[in-house]
Design a protein around this motif. Structure first.
Motif, PDB file in Angstrom:
ATOM      1  N   ARG A  58     -14.510 -14.657 -29.959  1.00  0.00           N
ATOM      2  CA  ARG A  58     -13.502 -13.729 -29.435  1.00  0.00           C
ATOM      3  C   ARG A  58     -13.974 -13.125 -28.116  1.00  0.00           C
ATOM      4  O   ARG A  58     -13.230 -13.032 -27.148  1.00  0.00           O
ATOM      5  CB  ARG A  58     -13.229 -12.595 -30.428  1.00  0.00           C
ATOM      6  CG  ARG A  58     -12.388 -12.953 -31.606  1.00  0.00           C
ATOM      7  CD  ARG A  58     -12.193 -11.728 -32.515  1.00  0.00           C
ATOM      8  NE  ARG A  58     -11.643 -10.585 -31.808  1.00  0.00           N
ATOM      9  CZ  ARG A  58     -10.353 -10.361 -31.613  1.00  0.00           C
ATOM     10  NH1 ARG A  58      -9.470 -11.219 -32.062  1.00  0.00           N
ATOM     11  NH2 ARG A  58      -9.942  -9.298 -30.977  1.00  0.00           N
ATOM     12  N   ARG A  59     -15.214 -12.682 -28.098  1.00  0.00           N
ATOM     13  CA  ARG A  59     -15.775 -12.067 -26.897  1.00  0.00           C
ATOM     14  C   ARG A  59     -15.841 -13.061 -25.748  1.00  0.00           C
ATOM     15  O   ARG A  59     -15.527 -12.737 -24.611  1.00  0.00           O
ATOM     16  CB  ARG A  59     -17.172 -11.514 -27.171  1.00  0.00           C
ATOM     17  CG  ARG A  59     -17.211 -10.360 -28.132  1.00  0.00           C
ATOM     18  CD  ARG A  59     -16.636  -9.112 -27.485  1.00  0.00           C
ATOM     19  NE  ARG A  59     -16.642  -7.994 -28.374  1.00  0.00           N
ATOM     20  CZ  ARG A  59     -17.461  -6.973 -28.265  1.00  0.00           C
ATOM     21  NH1 ARG A  59     -18.339  -6.909 -27.309  1.00  0.00           N
ATOM     22  NH2 ARG A  59     -17.370  -5.984 -29.125  1.00  0.00           N
ATOM     23  N   LYS A  63     -11.500 -11.483 -25.357  1.00  0.00           N
ATOM     24  CA  LYS A  63     -10.766 -10.567 -26.238  1.00  0.00           C
ATOM     25  C   LYS A  63     -11.686  -9.426 -26.630  1.00  0.00           C
ATOM     26  O   LYS A  63     -12.904  -9.565 -26.655  1.00  0.00           O
ATOM     27  CB  LYS A  63     -10.270 -11.306 -27.473  1.00  0.00           C
ATOM     28  CG  LYS A  63      -9.288 -12.413 -27.149  1.00  0.00           C
ATOM     29  CD  LYS A  63      -8.571 -12.863 -28.372  1.00  0.00           C
ATOM     30  CE  LYS A  63      -7.545 -13.917 -28.043  1.00  0.00           C
ATOM     31  NZ  LYS A  63      -6.318 -13.366 -27.510  1.00  0.00           N
ATOM     32  N   PRO A  64     -11.124  -8.266 -26.975  1.00  0.00           N
ATOM     33  CA  PRO A  64     -11.957  -7.146 -27.383  1.00  0.00           C
ATOM     34  C   PRO A  64     -12.580  -7.413 -28.760  1.00  0.00           C
ATOM     35  O   PRO A  64     -12.035  -8.193 -29.544  1.00  0.00           O
ATOM     36  CB  PRO A  64     -10.973  -5.971 -27.450  1.00  0.00           C
ATOM     37  CG  PRO A  64      -9.649  -6.603 -27.688  1.00  0.00           C
ATOM     38  CD  PRO A  64      -9.699  -7.927 -26.977  1.00  0.00           C
ATOM     39  N   GLY A  65     -13.674  -6.769 -29.020  1.00  0.00           N
ATOM     40  CA  GLY A  65     -14.282  -6.887 -30.336  1.00  0.00           C
ATOM     41  C   GLY A  65     -13.377  -6.298 -31.407  1.00  0.00           C
ATOM     42  O   GLY A  65     -12.601  -5.374 -31.131  1.00  0.00           O
TER      43      GLY A  65
END
Length: 68
Positions: A58-59, A63-65
């Motif tokens: 994701r990171r 994308k945000p955690g």
């Protein structure tokens, strides 16, 4: 994606139902070179490891955690 998530939800319900019926004797039973309880503990760790990998992906995708 909806189909995959639905299948995951169904699998979790099946796993939880089986765990609710599991006894101490079931967990102590031998399975290959370990007990059923030891195998379940490994599988839980293994799944958590892969969930962590998804968090890293994701990171990397920007994308945000998920944990804030």
């Amino acid at each position: 994606m909806e189909e995959i998530l639905a299948a995951f939800d169904d699998s979790q319900d099946t796993i939880l139902a089986a765990l609710e019926r599991t006894t101490e004797a079931d967990l102590a039973a031998s399975h290959a070179k370990e007990t059923v309880g030891q195998r379940l503990a490994f599988l839980q760790f293994h799944e958590a490891y892969h969930i962590g990998q998804i968090g890293l992906l994701r990171r990397l995708l920007g994308k945000p955690g998920a944990i804030r």
